[in-house]
Design a protein around this motif. Structure first.
Motif, PDB file in Angstrom:
ATOM      1  N   SER A 133      -4.427  -0.927  -1.889  1.00 31.54           N
ATOM      2  CA  SER A 133      -3.892  -2.304  -1.445  1.00 31.54           C
ATOM      3  C   SER A 133      -2.701  -2.793  -1.576  1.00 31.54           C
ATOM      4  N   ASN A 134      -2.167  -2.412  -2.811  1.00 28.00           N
ATOM      5  CA  ASN A 134      -0.745  -2.744  -3.170  1.00 28.00           C
ATOM      6  C   ASN A 134       0.167  -2.218  -2.038  1.00 28.00           C
ATOM      7  N   GLY A 135      -0.327  -0.861  -1.764  1.00 26.65           N
ATOM      8  CA  GLY A 135       0.645  -0.114  -0.884  1.00 26.65           C
ATOM      9  C   GLY A 135       0.639  -0.868   0.548  1.00 26.65           C
ATOM     10  N   VAL A 136      -0.709  -1.510   1.047  1.00 28.97           N
ATOM     11  CA  VAL A 136      -0.728  -2.103   2.129  1.00 28.97           C
ATOM     12  C   VAL A 136       0.187  -3.419   2.431  1.00 28.97           C
ATOM     13  N   SER A 137       0.008  -4.154   1.128  1.00 28.72           N
ATOM     14  CA  SER A 137       0.900  -5.486   1.056  1.00 28.72           C
ATOM     15  C   SER A 137       2.465  -5.094   0.986  1.00 28.72           C
ATOM     16  N   GLY A 138       2.654  -4.052   0.652  1.00 28.07           N
ATOM     17  CA  GLY A 138       4.224  -3.651   0.641  1.00 28.07           C
ATOM     18  C   GLY A 138       4.577  -3.099   2.183  1.00 28.07           C
ATOM     19  N   SER A 190      11.761   1.549   1.806  1.00 28.25           N
ATOM     20  CA  SER A 190      10.797   1.012   1.071  1.00 28.25           C
ATOM     21  C   SER A 190       9.480   1.144   1.655  1.00 28.25           C
ATOM     22  N   TYR A 191       9.394   0.769   3.045  1.00 24.47           N
ATOM     23  CA  TYR A 191       8.180   1.115   3.832  1.00 24.47           C
ATOM     24  C   TYR A 191       7.556   2.427   3.465  1.00 24.47           C
ATOM     25  N   ASN A 192       8.559   3.249   3.812  1.00 26.18           N
ATOM     26  CA  ASN A 192       7.957   4.914   3.513  1.00 26.18           C
ATOM     27  C   ASN A 192       7.289   4.821   2.148  1.00 26.18           C
ATOM     28  N   ALA A 193       8.067   4.444   1.074  1.00 24.85           N
ATOM     29  CA  ALA A 193       7.628   4.401  -0.268  1.00 24.85           C
ATOM     30  C   ALA A 193       6.198   4.081  -0.462  1.00 24.85           C
ATOM     31  N   ASN A 194       6.008   2.595   0.061  1.00 31.75           N
ATOM     32  CA  ASN A 194       4.692   2.201   0.213  1.00 31.75           C
ATOM     33  C   ASN A 194       3.759   2.989   1.078  1.00 31.75           C
ATOM     34  N   SER A 195       4.033   3.746   2.064  1.00 28.39           N
ATOM     35  CA  SER A 195       3.103   4.378   2.795  1.00 28.39           C
ATOM     36  C   SER A 195       2.736   5.542   1.911  1.00 28.39           C
TER      37      SER A 195
END
Length: 273
Positions: A8-13, A250-255
């Motif tokens: 969920s944290n990743g989705v928010s990112g 940062s988007y890639n890292a959250n994915s």
């Protein structure tokens, strides 16, 4: 479960940085837009419930990130010289006032728009307007007519002075220029950040911007008007390209947080097989 919370944290990112990329791409797209003001995303953290630590204090467990808002940089853009006296730029504080004008009924709409884009021209009725057809307002909040009778022009070789007064030379050969029209109305706002962006280089005042202040005759609070000049966009293209790289990374890292959480969840499920 902590694993699903991590996902969920990743989705928010992903949501936060996709919004940041949207804002950055908008800035890049408006690099050549007259008087455009760049925007920047402001991020904030989210928290969930309290949890105990080894100390007596309690902390909040992180729950990802969120976009708090989009801030506008109202810094002045660079000036560019043009060949039209109708092109105007404000060197300092101040906004031009525009409103819809019906030339048939000779009425002005009560909705006033504000802009730093001074790319004006004279329309068929003789009024000074922008390229959307909105009339430039004078100090009396009425449209400025450069040529009240366009069929039989009375002046030529127009220019605007630093105070916003339009001048023109009589076509009958008189050597001295004469004033044309109620100076160009200029206003400032107690809080520029509260202005509402309407598109087409226009703003309206909002509850946070407070009531506009008429500074047409106040040379201390308002900037000088320069004719044959336009204000450019204040977008720093190099900075925006760097931001785009950072946001994309940062988007890639959250994915990756999501895919890693998925792998961990699969491992947990496989334990009971």
């Amino acid at each position: 479960m902590a694993i699903t919370s991590a996902m969920s944290n990743g989705v928010s990112g992903l949501n936060s940085f996709s919004t940041a990329l949207e804002v950055t791409s908008d800035n890049v797209a408006n690099t050549g837009t007259t008087a455009y003001k760049s925007n920047a995303v402001r991020f904030g953290d989210m928290v969930s419930s309290y949890y105990n630590t080894q100390s007596k204090d309690t902390d909040r467990r992180g729950a990802g990130s969120v976009v708090l808002g989009v801030a506008t940089d109202f810094a002045q853009g660079p000036f560019t010289n043009t060949t039209s006296w109708c092109d105007m730029a404000v060197n300092g504080q101040g906004y031009f006032n525009l409103a819809k004008y019906d030339s048939d009924t000779k009425t002005v709409d009560s909705q006033v728009f504000y802009t730093r884009d001074g790319s004006f021209h004279v329309d068929k009725s003789g009024a000074l307007v922008n390229y959307q057809g909105y009339a430039v307002l004078g100090q009396d909040k009425q449209p400025i007519f450069v040529e009240p009778t366009p069929e039989t022009p009375s002046h030529t070789n127009f220019y605007v002075d630093s105070k916003g007064q339009i001048w023109g030379y009589p076509v009958d050969g008189t050597s001295d220029p004469e004033t044309i029209g109620a100076k160009i109305r200029m206003v400032i706002f107690p809080n520029e950040g509260g202005l509402i962006r309407k598109g087409g280089n226009l703003y309206t005042n909002g509850p946070e911007s407070k009531t506009p202040i008429d500074v047409t005759d106040n040379q201390t609070l308002r900037g000088d008007i320069a004719g044959y000049t336009l204000e450019g966009s204040n977008v720093d293209l190099a900075k925006e390209m760097v931001n785009m790289i950072v946001y994309q990374s940062s988007y890639n890292a959250n994915s990756k947080s999501i895919t890693t959480g998925r792998d961990m969840l699969d491992t947990t499920i496989n334990l009971v097989r």
